[in-house]
Design an enzyme around this catalytic site. Structure first.
Site, mmCIF file in Angstrom:
data_model
loop_
_atom_site.group_PDB
_atom_site.id
_atom_site.type_symbol
_atom_site.label_atom_id
_atom_site.label_comp_id
_atom_site.label_asym_id
_atom_site.label_seq_id
_atom_site.Cartn_x
_atom_site.Cartn_y
_atom_site.Cartn_z
ATOM 1 N N GLU A 173 9.150 1.746 11.230
ATOM 2 C CA GLU A 173 10.451 2.508 11.047
ATOM 3 C C GLU A 173 9.594 4.016 11.121
ATOM 4 O O GLU A 173 8.862 4.232 10.213
ATOM 5 C CB GLU A 173 11.032 2.315 9.792
ATOM 6 C CG GLU A 173 12.304 2.838 9.665
ATOM 7 C CD GLU A 173 12.345 4.183 9.164
ATOM 8 O OE1 GLU A 173 12.515 5.060 10.124
ATOM 9 O OE2 GLU A 173 12.394 4.640 7.934
ATOM 10 N N LYS A 209 0.895 -1.182 -0.166
ATOM 11 C CA LYS A 209 -0.006 -0.098 0.030
ATOM 12 C C LYS A 209 1.022 1.184 0.161
ATOM 13 O O LYS A 209 1.398 1.684 0.946
ATOM 14 C CB LYS A 209 -0.843 0.028 1.092
ATOM 15 C CG LYS A 209 -2.221 0.733 1.064
ATOM 16 C CD LYS A 209 -2.204 2.165 0.580
ATOM 17 C CE LYS A 209 -1.995 3.065 1.770
ATOM 18 N NZ LYS A 209 -1.707 4.499 1.691
ATOM 19 N N GLU A 242 9.938 16.104 15.376
ATOM 20 C CA GLU A 242 10.511 15.933 14.076
ATOM 21 C C GLU A 242 9.527 17.055 13.060
ATOM 22 O O GLU A 242 8.223 17.042 12.935
ATOM 23 C CB GLU A 242 10.070 14.503 13.553
ATOM 24 C CG GLU A 242 10.590 14.305 11.915
ATOM 25 C CD GLU A 242 10.166 12.772 11.824
ATOM 26 O OE1 GLU A 242 9.119 12.397 11.897
ATOM 27 O OE2 GLU A 242 10.906 12.030 11.270
ATOM 28 N N CYS A 289 13.632 10.298 7.083
ATOM 29 C CA CYS A 289 13.400 9.950 8.451
ATOM 30 C C CYS A 289 14.756 10.137 9.152
ATOM 31 O O CYS A 289 14.790 10.575 10.547
ATOM 32 C CB CYS A 289 12.999 8.406 8.727
ATOM 33 S SG CYS A 289 13.715 7.503 7.503
#
Ligand code: NAD
Length: 482
Positions: free
Chosen positions: A251, A176, A384, A285
């Site tokens: 992750e 997906k 973040e 990331c």
């Protein structure tokens, strides 16, 4: 142009008949549409994957010998290289990333496929010493149908490291992709089929996270989920799979620090530090988004980096400038809000880049920003941003640096810049992160190097042989023969 799902090596219309607009981030204009997948589409994809494996490991994919599986993955890698430019153009248009970044991503994807193709016939169990009269061995088997929820920042690379490893281990996959970045993944599924991958080994269902993504993580036929994305969505996926004891690799991003000591080689360090925050417009990331600098060289580092930040330009992918636009309007609003609220709190901007005059006003651009003297407990130092925003702060001693570096909820990657080898080794042990880089950052991508987080950055490992083991189930066979 309407893109449909890719299930059992065929284009399949969405069960609900609905499509989602695909927006060009460099203009803000729609240019295509992808199928809006629902639970029934996921059912079809899982059924196709199960058929590829077969009920008694006798499906067309499961039947292949390791060496045939390996050869197919090598062929897939070669086809990716052949179509590299086409894939890069697609992904750059879809995500806004600079064309040079997208070209690198296609090449890295091919490298992942080659790496895992080379592992297939080296994946084996062991014989174990046991009581007299027994022979005990272990076999590494595929887990079954694996689900892959892929984000929009590096679709091709993340496909390579997760789907590549899973296929190599003999699993069948349902992917997906993110609603903002499905086109390169759909094309990859076609290329895999053209290469000879048996029907059902690789299926792609597009659509929204809360619909197709949620249906995939909740599906009883999925035996392993690999998810890359936000911490909040990662927790939702983890809850969904926990209901049926399905393993998950999560992750989830980070707030990764770069530690610069006063003995560092700044000519080596500064270009790498800069690249680690502006690459893919900071939507990485493992972006090095916190810069911790020893006080004696702090002003020099800020001055030299400010010069570079002021010269950075964002523009459309084809201009191949320092950065493209951000992926969507939501991400642009998020980065803007971070910067504006930091400024409102009184945080100091040391330098700011620009947006090229050629860039469309409707595009989702944001200039690079360097903040200095950022308080360690401020939002900018803790959360973040996922944009080209670097938070710099000074430290005095090695112990202070470690405390600052470990002082967020994240723990993905850390970089250390020092000429003192003992200090480098000491810090490698003390930093809470899945990867620590001494006098480099990212090691050029590191297909072979296990990657993943601790704390809120997630768990499980991708990349390297470690990821391949994670996509297998270990069976112990004990034979009593007297
Ligand atoms: P997200 O986590 O919502 O999306 C990532 C993937 O998960 C997409 O494919 C999405 O469709 C899917 N998804 C969303 N909701 C789901 C659900 N309930 N169940 C299953 N799948 C679901 O990320 P986003 O909203 O696109 O981005 C928001 C923030 O996430 C970013 O600002 C950034 O901080 C972070 N992010 C991190 C990474 C990374 O590489 N770690 C990648 C993308 C985004």
């Amino acid at each position: 142009m309407e893109y449909r799902h890719y299930i059992a090596n065929a284009h399949v219309a969405p069960d609900g008949g609905a499509f989602v607009d695909v927006i060009d981030p460099s203009t803000g204009e729609p240019f295509a549409a992808i199928a809006r997948g629902n639970a029934s589409d996921i059912d079809r994809a899982v059924a196709a994957a199960q058929a590829a494996l077969g009920e008694a490991v006798d499906g067309p994919w499961a039947r292949l010998s390791p060496v045939d599986r390996s050869n197919l993955l090598f062929d897939f890698a070669a086809a990716v290289l052949k179509h590299g430019d086409e894939l890069a153009q697609l992904e750059a248009r879809d995500t806004g990333k600079a064309l040079k970044t997208a070209r690198t991503d296609a090449a890295v994807l091919a490298r992942y496929l080659r790496y895992y193709a080379g592992c297939v016939d080296k994946l084996h169990g062991e014989t174990l010493p046991y009581t007299t009269g027994f022979t005990v061995l272990t076999v590494r088997e595929p887990i079954g149908v694996t689900g892959h929820i892929i984000p929009w920042n590096y679709p091709m690379q993340i496909f390579g490291r997760s789907v590549g490893a899973s296929l190599a281990a003999g699993n069948a996959c349902v992917v997906k992709p993110a609603e903002d970045a499905s086109l390169s993944i759909l094309r990859l599924a076609e290329i895999a089929a053209e290469t000879g991958l048996p029907s059902g080994a690789l299926n792609v269902v597009t659509g929204l996270g809360g619909e197709a993504g949620a249906a995939l993580s909740a599906h009883k036929g999925i035996r392993h989920i690999s998810f890359t994305g936000s911490t909040v969505t990662g927790a939702q996926v983890a809850r969904a799979v926990a209901e049926r004891h399905c393993p998950a690799v999560l992750e989830l991003g980070g707030k990764s620090p770069q530690l610069v000591f006063d003995d560092a080689d700044l000519d080596e360090a500064l270009p790498v530090i800069l690249n680690a925050i502006i690459q893919n417009a900071g939507q990485t990331c493992s972006a090095g988004s916190r810069l911790l600098v020893q006080r004696g060289i702090y002003e020099t580092v800020i001055e030299r980096l400010s010069e570079r930040f002021a010269s950075l330009r964002a523009g459309p992918p084809a201009m191949d400038l320092d950065m493209g636009p951000l992926v969507n309007a939501k991400q642009q609003a998020r980065v803007r809000a971070f910067v504006e609220s930091a400024e409102a709190e009184g945080l100091r901007v040391a330098a700011r880049g620009t947006i090229a005059v050629e860039a469309s006003r409707g595009g989702f651009y944001h200039p690079a920003v360097l903040f200095r003297d950022v308080p360690p407990h401020s939002r900018l130092a803790q959360e973040e941003v996922f944009g080209p925003v670097l938070a710099a702060m000074p430290f005095d001693t090695e112990a202070d640096a470690v405390k600052l570096a470990n002082g967020t909820e994240y723990g993905l990657v850390a970089g250390v810049w020092t000429q003192d080898a003992s200090r480098g080794l000491r810090l490698a042990r003390k930093l809470q992160a899945g990867q620590v880089f001494i006098n480099n950052y990212g090691a050029g991508g590191g297909v072979e190097l296990p990657f993943g987080g601790v704390k809120a950055s997630g768990h499980g490992r991708e990349k390297g042989f470690e990821a391949l083991l994670g996509f297998t189930s270990l069976k112990t066979v004990a034979i009593r023969h007297g």
